[in-house]
Every structure is written in structure tokens, then in C-alpha cells.
Design an enzyme around this catalytic site. Structure first.
Site, mmCIF file in Angstrom:
data_model
loop_
_atom_site.group_PDB
_atom_site.id
_atom_site.type_symbol
_atom_site.label_atom_id
_atom_site.label_comp_id
_atom_site.label_asym_id
_atom_site.label_seq_id
_atom_site.Cartn_x
_atom_site.Cartn_y
_atom_site.Cartn_z
ATOM 1 N N ASN A 20 0.813 -1.222 0.000
ATOM 2 C CA ASN A 20 0.000 0.000 0.000
ATOM 3 C C ASN A 20 0.843 1.267 0.000
ATOM 4 O OD1 ASN A 20 -2.277 -1.516 -0.111
ATOM 5 N ND2 ASN A 20 -2.947 -1.131 1.992
ATOM 6 N N CYS A 114 -16.717 -2.912 -4.821
ATOM 7 C CA CYS A 114 -15.892 -4.118 -4.824
ATOM 8 C C CYS A 114 -16.389 -5.044 -3.726
ATOM 9 C CB CYS A 114 -14.424 -3.788 -4.669
ATOM 10 S SG CYS A 114 -13.981 -3.307 -3.021
ATOM 11 N N ARG A 119 -17.126 1.627 -1.550
ATOM 12 C CA ARG A 119 -15.855 2.323 -1.768
ATOM 13 C C ARG A 119 -15.948 3.441 -2.805
ATOM 14 N NH1 ARG A 119 -10.973 -1.953 -1.686
ATOM 15 N NH2 ARG A 119 -9.804 -0.245 -0.781
ATOM 16 N N ASP A 302 -7.401 -4.185 7.451
ATOM 17 C CA ASP A 302 -6.719 -5.174 6.610
ATOM 18 C C ASP A 302 -6.215 -6.384 7.410
ATOM 19 O OD1 ASP A 302 -7.227 -3.697 4.384
ATOM 20 O OD2 ASP A 302 -5.182 -2.974 4.087
ATOM 21 N N ARG A 394 -1.938 -10.704 -5.287
ATOM 22 C CA ARG A 394 -1.971 -9.251 -5.456
ATOM 23 C C ARG A 394 -1.212 -8.566 -4.328
ATOM 24 N NH1 ARG A 394 -7.600 -6.812 -5.697
ATOM 25 N NH2 ARG A 394 -6.194 -5.060 -5.660
HETATM 26 C C1 UD1 Z 1 -6.621 1.855 1.616
HETATM 27 C C2 UD1 Z 1 -5.840 0.579 1.487
HETATM 28 C C3 UD1 Z 1 -6.674 -0.615 1.925
HETATM 29 C C4 UD1 Z 1 -7.228 -0.372 3.327
HETATM 30 C C5 UD1 Z 1 -7.924 0.977 3.418
HETATM 31 C C6 UD1 Z 1 -8.357 1.337 4.833
HETATM 32 C C7 UD1 Z 1 -4.364 1.042 -0.377
HETATM 33 C C8 UD1 Z 1 -3.976 0.735 -1.771
HETATM 34 N N1 UD1 Z 1 -5.431 0.406 0.102
HETATM 35 O O1 UD1 Z 1 -7.726 1.767 0.736
HETATM 36 O O2 UD1 Z 1 -5.861 -1.776 1.906
HETATM 37 O O3 UD1 Z 1 -8.150 -1.394 3.652
HETATM 38 O O4 UD1 Z 1 -7.045 2.021 2.960
HETATM 39 O O5 UD1 Z 1 -7.266 1.317 5.696
HETATM 40 O O6 UD1 Z 1 -3.704 1.772 0.312
HETATM 41 N N2 UD1 Z 1 -14.444 6.584 1.284
HETATM 42 C C9 UD1 Z 1 -15.461 7.420 0.877
HETATM 43 N N3 UD1 Z 1 -15.202 8.281 -0.147
HETATM 44 C C10 UD1 Z 1 -13.978 8.359 -0.767
HETATM 45 C C11 UD1 Z 1 -12.951 7.507 -0.319
HETATM 46 C C12 UD1 Z 1 -13.213 6.619 0.704
HETATM 47 O O7 UD1 Z 1 -16.557 7.371 1.409
HETATM 48 O O8 UD1 Z 1 -13.822 9.173 -1.679
HETATM 49 C C13 UD1 Z 1 -14.696 5.605 2.378
HETATM 50 C C14 UD1 Z 1 -14.530 4.151 1.928
HETATM 51 O O9 UD1 Z 1 -15.690 3.667 1.304
HETATM 52 C C15 UD1 Z 1 -14.224 3.471 3.229
HETATM 53 C C16 UD1 Z 1 -13.431 4.535 4.002
HETATM 54 O O10 UD1 Z 1 -13.704 5.758 3.365
HETATM 55 O O11 UD1 Z 1 -15.414 3.187 3.906
HETATM 56 C C17 UD1 Z 1 -11.944 4.312 4.021
HETATM 57 O O12 UD1 Z 1 -11.468 4.121 2.719
HETATM 58 P P1 UD1 Z 1 -10.022 4.585 2.241
HETATM 59 O O13 UD1 Z 1 -9.220 4.973 3.437
HETATM 60 O O14 UD1 Z 1 -10.175 5.560 1.144
HETATM 61 O O15 UD1 Z 1 -9.438 3.237 1.664
HETATM 62 P P2 UD1 Z 1 -8.552 3.060 0.352
HETATM 63 O O16 UD1 Z 1 -7.640 4.211 0.192
HETATM 64 O O17 UD1 Z 1 -9.453 2.687 -0.780
#
Ligand code: UD1
Length: 415
Positions: A20, A114, A119, A302, A394
Site C-alpha cells: 500500500n 468491490c 468504496r 486489513d 496481489r
Molecule cells: C486503503 C488501502 C486498503 C485499506 C484501506 C483502509 C491502499 C492501496 N489500500 O484503501 O488496503 O483497507 O485504505 O485502511 O492503500 N471513502 C469514501 N469516499 C472516498 C474515499 C473513501 O466514502 O472518496 C470511504 C470508503 O468507502 C471506506 C473509508 O472511506 O469506507 C476508508 O477508505 P479509504 O481509506 O479511502 O481506503 P482506500 O484508500 O481505498
């Protein structure tokens, strides 16, 4: 992956570079025409996908050794990340910020939902729009344009890791000061900030809830060492605990694993931290615990599936609450097929132990779920077959080899 369970794992194992951290860091290569040299890069499917994406945009990539790569984006020759690509790896959405900052335009597919939840990417888009980009959503794509972005003060609804990274990479070349409030504090965000700083960016506060970025005219090349993968380290710690073995996890980022260490100790594992890394062993029965996933420094989502597998082996009732993703218990029905007693209600799972797990054919639904199933297989009687192992590839480098070296009976067979 075929596992014959029941063998305590023993020995020492090294942790690979963080997936990540690597993915957004690779995208940062778009921000300069000079070379970016990265060390400790894990050889993972997602990493190769990200490099292929960059090559499609005009990058040249050269592996210097097994875990070091040099990237150079002399000229950005395309401006699009396609649906085919983004749907296979959501993290590629963070290409939006750096591509837009470098060239003034970007067209990136929205990822869609997903296996673990909806997400959305609304926070990414709102943040980049706040920096002055003109953004349209058309045909499933985000189309963004800006002559030059300008700094802004913005506040994230929740501390999204991806949104923080995307906005940070957009802001480094913007005119003026950007302040991200309620930013993600994850170590991977901090690692990206370290690389960007080495490239000449002016960033303060990474690792806290308020990140400030003073835009600069241009960035230059840099060399960077990726941090070790705390999620891989945590997974291996659980492997030691669930099998009642004794494993030293070399170069585990112990400071980033405080919450995980605390919860493992509470459940009855012995954890010692020293200069080499962390040693996890267990001789007494496991105890039930309560666990709640939270943004860093809270317990990582995670590692939730892995802990669920562990807690099926605790003597009593554990309660797991998942607060980050709304649909992240897909592994529970598979664990039930192996004999686990798990009741789910909304964001909470009640795990009653200890269940005698028996090997079964099970299906991986996502990356971390598949690790949970492998761990259950290590503790189960007889043979467990985990299918759809591509999820595992992955994000875990040579996992079967690492586990075999610790004494696990695990074998990869063609599907
Ligand atoms: C990253 C990690 C993933 C981990 C997650 C949370 C990477 C590549 N992946 O994913 O392994 O599980 O952090 O620690 O680093 N959300 C919104 N709107 C947005 C973006 C996010 O509502 O625009 C919500 C998501 O649906 C989720 C929460 O915020 O419920 C946290 O997501 P986020 O921290 O963005 O996770 P990722 O960056 O996708």
C-alpha cells in the site's frame, strides 16, 4: 493453495516492502521527468499492474535488481487510465492527482464497488475540484482539467487513505498552500510524503490529521526505500499465534503495529519486540477479545479477517466490529464451512470458540479474506483448499514459500 493444517510454525521470516505504500509511490513518478529509483519494492501482481499503467502513460521502467526499480516519465504520452485497469486495481485511481498536476488533464475510470463495500471516490473528486480542477463525470470516467491547480483548505468527511494521497499528489505542484484537514495518518501516507519531499515537495504534518503542502514549480528525481509491510507482518504474527508456534518476524515495523501487538497479547500470545523485529509465540490457550477496526493508529481493517480466523480458536466469545468497510465479513461464511461458529449482525461479528476447524474447499473473495482462510487452514485438521489465490498474489509476496520455510505444509496447485 492446498494446506495440511496442524503444524506449529517455527523460525524466522522477513517482511517484504509495503504494497500500500508502493502503489501511490509508483504513481508519484508521474510528477517529474527525472528518474525515481525505488528500493524494497515487493514483487506483487498489483505492483506489476501499476507499472504497466505507468508504461501505458509513457513511463520507462527498469528493474535494477529483484526489488529495485527505476521509473522515468520523460514525457506523458497518454492521459487515460481505463476501466479495464481501474476495475482490477482500485488503487490506480490515485493516478488522477499526479497526472493532472503534471499535464493539466486526466481521464480516469471510476472504480465501482468491490467485494468489501461501495468504496466511493467522492472525497478524491471533491478534494481535487477544490484545488481548482474542472471535473466532469462522463461515461463512467472522471475527466479533469486545470491549467495549474491552486492550493486550498479542505476537510475530508472521513480520513480516507486514497483521497489523502491523491490530493497530496495534486497539491505538490499547485500554486500556494493546501491544507488537508482530517487527513489519513497511515504510515503509507507518511511514506509517500517522504518520497515527495525527497523530490523537492514542501509537505508538513504527514502522520497527523492536518497536512500542509506548499506547492512548488517543479519536482526532481529521487531515490527512496519503501517501508516494510505492516499488514504482511501482522498476518505472519497471527500465523505464529494460531498454530501455537514461535516465529520471529524480521524487520517488522513494530512501532506501526502497537495496536496489533496489544490485541495479540490480550488474546494470549507472547509478543517480544527487539532490534531484529518481533517474536510471537503461544503455548497457552487463546482468550476471547473485543476488536474494533479503525483508521490508523487504530486496529487495521486489513487484519480483521486474519484476527477472525485466530479468534475461532479462542476459548470463549469474541466480538469484532468493522467500522471502515460495510461488507467486509465475506470470509465468515467460508470460515463457517470449516466449522467456525460466527454470527454476523450488521457491522458486528460474534465469534464463539473454540471451534475445531476441519479442512474444506473454500473460496477467497478478496486479498485479506484469502489470508484469513489460509490461516484457518494452518490451524485446521486435514486438508484445506483455498481457491482464487490470485487475490493473495496481489498483495503477499511469495507467501507459500515463506510459510513453507516456517514448517507449514502448503502447496500451490494450478486451478
Ligand atoms: C486503503 C488501502 C486498503 C485499506 C484501506 C483502509 C491502499 C492501496 N489500500 O484503501 O488496503 O483497507 O485504505 O485502511 O492503500 N471513502 C469514501 N469516499 C472516498 C474515499 C473513501 O466514502 O472518496 C470511504 C470508503 O468507502 C471506506 C473509508 O472511506 O469506507 C476508508 O477508505 P479509504 O481509506 O479511502 O481506503 P482506500 O484508500 O481505498
Amino acid at each position: 493453495m492446498v494446506i495440511r493444517g496442524g503444524r506449529p510454525l517455527r523460525g524466522a521470516v522477513a517482511v517484504s516492502g509495503s504494497k500500500n505504500a508502493t502503489l501511490p509511490i509508483l504513481m508519484a513518478a508521474l510528477l517529474t521527468s527525472e528518474p525515481i529509483v525505488l528500493h524494497n519494492v515487493p514483487r506483487l501482481r498489483d505492483v506489476h499492474t501499476a507499472i504497466a499503467l505507468l508504461e501505458g502513460l509513457g513511463a520507462t521502467a527498469r528493474w535494477i535488481d529483484d526489488h529495485s526499480v527505476e521509473l522515468r516519465v520523460g514525457e506523458v504520452r497518454a492521459h487515460e487510465a481505463s476501466y479495464d485497469l481501474v476495475k482490477t486495481m482500485r488503487a490506480s485511481f490515485v493516478v488522477l492527482g499526479p497526472m493532472l498536476a503534471r499535464t493539466g488533464r486526466a481521464r480516469v475510470s471510476t472504480p465501482g464497488g468491490c467485494a468489501i463495500g461501495a468504496r466511493p471516490v467522492n472525497l478524491h473528486i471533491a478534494g481535487i475540484r477544490a484545488l481548482g480542477a474542472r471535473i466532469q463525470l462522463r461515461n463512467g470516467y472522471v475527466e479533469a482539467r486545470a491549467d495549474r491547480l491552486s492550493g486550498a483548505r479542505l476537510w475530508l468527511d472521513n480520513p480516507s487513505v486514497g483521497a489523502t494521497e491523491n490530493i497530496m499528489m495534486a497539491a505538490v505542484l499547485a500554486r500556494g498552500l493546501t491544507t488537508i484537514e482530517n487527513a489519513a495518518r497511515e504510515p503509507e501516507v507518511q511514506d509517500l510524503a517522504r518520497l515527495l519531499t525527497a523530490m523537492g515537495a514542501r509537505i508538513s504534518g504527514a502522520g497527523t490529521h492536518v497536512i500542509e503542502i506548499e506547492g512548488v514549480e517543479r519536482l526532481h528525481g529521487a531515490t527512496h526505500q519503501i517501508i516494510p509491510d505492516r499488514i504482511e507482518a501482522g498476518s505472519l504474527m497471527v500465523a505464529a499465534a494460531i498454530t501455537g508456534g514461535e516465529v520471529t518476524i524480521e524487520n517488522a515495523p513494530t512501532a506501526e503495529l502497537d495496536g496489533v501487538i496489544a490485541k495479540l497479547r490480550e488474546s494470549g500470545a507472547a509478543v517480544t519486540v527487539d532490534d531484529r523485529g518481533v517474536c510471537v509465540s503461544r503455548s497457552a490457550p487463546l482468550r476471547p477479545i473485543e476488536l474494533r477496526t479503525l483508521p490508523y493508529p487504530g486496529f487495521p481493517t486489513d487484519l480483521q479477517a486474519q484476527m477472525m480466523a485466530l479468534l475461532t480458536q479462542a476459548e470463549g466469545t469474541s466480538v469484532i466490529t468493522e467500522t471502515i468497510f460495510e461488507n467486509r465479513f465475506m470470509h465468515a461464511p467460508e470460515l463457517q464451512r470449516m466449522g467456525a461458529d460466527i454470527v454476523m449482525k450488521g457491522a458486528t461479528a460474534v465469534v464463539r470458540g473454540r471451534s475445531r476447524l476441519s479442512g474444506a474447499p473454500v473460496m477467497a473473495t478478496d486479498l485479506r479474506a484469502s489470508m484469513g482462510l489460509i490461516l484457518a487452514g494452518l490451524a485446521a485438521d486435514n486438508e484445506t483448499q483455498v481457491s482464487r489465490v490470485y487475490h493473495l498474489d496481489r498483495g503477499y509476496e511469495a507467501l507459500d514459500q515463506k510459510l513453507r520455510a516456517l514448517g507449514a505444509e502448503i502447496e500451490r496447485i494450478p486451478e
